[in-house]
Scaffold this motif. Sequence first.
Motif, PDB file in Angstrom:
ATOM      1  N   TYR A 188      37.688  46.138  39.832  1.00 13.73           N
ATOM      2  CA  TYR A 188      37.006  45.997  41.255  1.00 13.73           C
ATOM      3  C   TYR A 188      35.696  46.050  41.877  1.00 13.73           C
ATOM      4  CZ  TYR A 188      36.609  45.826  46.490  1.00 13.73           C
ATOM      5  OH  TYR A 188      36.221  45.545  47.646  1.00 13.73           O
ATOM      6  N   ARG A 189      35.555  47.651  41.760  1.00 22.88           N
ATOM      7  CA  ARG A 189      34.656  47.880  41.659  1.00 22.88           C
ATOM      8  C   ARG A 189      33.025  47.525  40.356  1.00 22.88           C
ATOM      9  NH1 ARG A 189      37.307  52.828  41.726  1.00 22.88           N
ATOM     10  NH2 ARG A 189      36.890  53.234  39.993  1.00 22.88           N
ATOM     11  N   SER A 190      33.775  47.219  39.384  1.00 24.32           N
ATOM     12  CA  SER A 190      32.871  47.139  38.456  1.00 24.32           C
ATOM     13  C   SER A 190      32.453  45.302  38.898  1.00 24.32           C
ATOM     14  CB  SER A 190      33.173  47.232  36.903  1.00 24.32           C
ATOM     15  OG  SER A 190      32.300  46.808  35.758  1.00 24.32           O
ATOM     16  N   ALA A 191      33.336  44.620  38.844  1.00 19.01           N
ATOM     17  CA  ALA A 191      32.823  43.015  39.964  1.00 19.01           C
ATOM     18  C   ALA A 191      32.054  43.455  40.497  1.00 19.01           C
ATOM     19  CB  ALA A 191      34.523  42.677  40.076  1.00 19.01           C
TER      20      ALA A 191
ATOM     21  N   ARG B  68      32.819  37.033  33.628  1.00 19.23           N
ATOM     22  CA  ARG B  68      33.899  37.786  33.343  1.00 19.23           C
ATOM     23  C   ARG B  68      34.667  38.820  34.266  1.00 19.23           C
ATOM     24  NH1 ARG B  68      30.748  36.353  29.163  1.00 19.23           N
ATOM     25  NH2 ARG B  68      29.280  38.503  29.988  1.00 19.23           N
ATOM     26  N   ALA B  69      33.564  39.724  35.089  1.00 17.09           N
ATOM     27  CA  ALA B  69      34.049  40.593  35.424  1.00 17.09           C
ATOM     28  C   ALA B  69      34.479  40.307  37.031  1.00 17.09           C
ATOM     29  CB  ALA B  69      32.628  41.313  36.160  1.00 17.09           C
ATOM     30  N   PHE B  70      34.819  39.015  37.789  1.00 12.45           N
ATOM     31  CA  PHE B  70      35.641  38.083  38.457  1.00 12.45           C
ATOM     32  C   PHE B  70      36.782  38.146  38.157  1.00 12.45           C
ATOM     33  CE2 PHE B  70      37.786  35.044  40.434  1.00 12.45           C
ATOM     34  CZ  PHE B  70      37.689  36.057  41.886  1.00 12.45           C
ATOM     35  N   ILE B  71      37.394  37.792  37.218  1.00  9.71           N
ATOM     36  CA  ILE B  71      38.771  37.702  36.213  1.00  9.71           C
ATOM     37  C   ILE B  71      38.995  39.469  35.944  1.00  9.71           C
ATOM     38  CG2 ILE B  71      39.720  36.390  34.263  1.00  9.71           C
ATOM     39  CD1 ILE B  71      37.647  34.827  34.141  1.00  9.71           C
ATOM     40  N   SER B  72      38.250  40.132  35.046  1.00  7.17           N
ATOM     41  CA  SER B  72      38.773  41.024  35.184  1.00  7.17           C
ATOM     42  C   SER B  72      39.576  41.731  36.327  1.00  7.17           C
ATOM     43  CB  SER B  72      38.146  41.969  34.271  1.00  7.17           C
ATOM     44  OG  SER B  72      38.637  43.933  34.291  1.00  7.17           O
ATOM     45  N   ALA B  73      39.146  41.749  36.926  1.00  9.50           N
ATOM     46  CA  ALA B  73      39.048  42.380  38.758  1.00  9.50           C
ATOM     47  C   ALA B  73      40.697  41.782  39.091  1.00  9.50           C
ATOM     48  CB  ALA B  73      37.553  42.499  39.500  1.00  9.50           C
TER      49      ALA B  73
ATOM     50  N   ARG C 126      42.826  40.117  38.005  1.00  7.22           N
ATOM     51  CA  ARG C 126      43.560  40.374  36.818  1.00  7.22           C
ATOM     52  C   ARG C 126      44.966  41.541  37.044  1.00  7.22           C
ATOM     53  NH1 ARG C 126      41.989  37.553  31.866  1.00  7.22           N
ATOM     54  NH2 ARG C 126      42.721  35.287  32.278  1.00  7.22           N
ATOM     55  N   GLU C 127      43.022  42.747  37.647  1.00  4.41           N
ATOM     56  CA  GLU C 127      43.894  43.849  38.241  1.00  4.41           C
ATOM     57  C   GLU C 127      44.586  44.373  39.033  1.00  4.41           C
ATOM     58  OE1 GLU C 127      40.805  47.915  37.875  1.00  4.41           O
ATOM     59  OE2 GLU C 127      40.692  46.734  39.722  1.00  4.41           O
ATOM     60  N   VAL C 128      44.238  43.166  40.542  1.00  7.35           N
ATOM     61  CA  VAL C 128      45.311  43.172  41.125  1.00  7.35           C
ATOM     62  C   VAL C 128      46.171  42.843  40.972  1.00  7.35           C
ATOM     63  CG1 VAL C 128      43.724  44.005  42.906  1.00  7.35           C
ATOM     64  CG2 VAL C 128      43.950  41.674  42.676  1.00  7.35           C
ATOM     65  N   GLY C 129      46.857  41.978  40.072  1.00  8.19           N
ATOM     66  CA  GLY C 129      47.881  40.842  39.762  1.00  8.19           C
ATOM     67  C   GLY C 129      47.932  39.282  39.571  1.00  8.19           C
TER      68      GLY C 129
END
Length: 80
Positions: free
Chosen positions: A44-47, A66-71, A73-76
């Motif tokens: 989240y912080r990185s995105a 890419r960063a948004f997709i990762s964030a 997914r991090e929150v499910g």
Amino acid sequence: MDKEFDPPVVIARENRAGRRTIASAWEALEWLRLRRPACTGPRYRSAVRICRDVLDGLRAPPDARRAFISAAREVGRRVF
């Protein structure tokens, strides 16, 4: 100036049917801001940082996508 995602990111809505389309770094940043403080993990912080950098012209829109997709997914969230 906003930076568009190509292609846009489609995510599942929280606790309800349907999907939401995130089409730009600005929309991604707004979505992330609305989730705070519920999500404060490293992705989240990185995105947030990367989306800001893209809006400032320091990075390219694919980096924010890419960063948004990762964030997300991090929150499910499911990403389509």
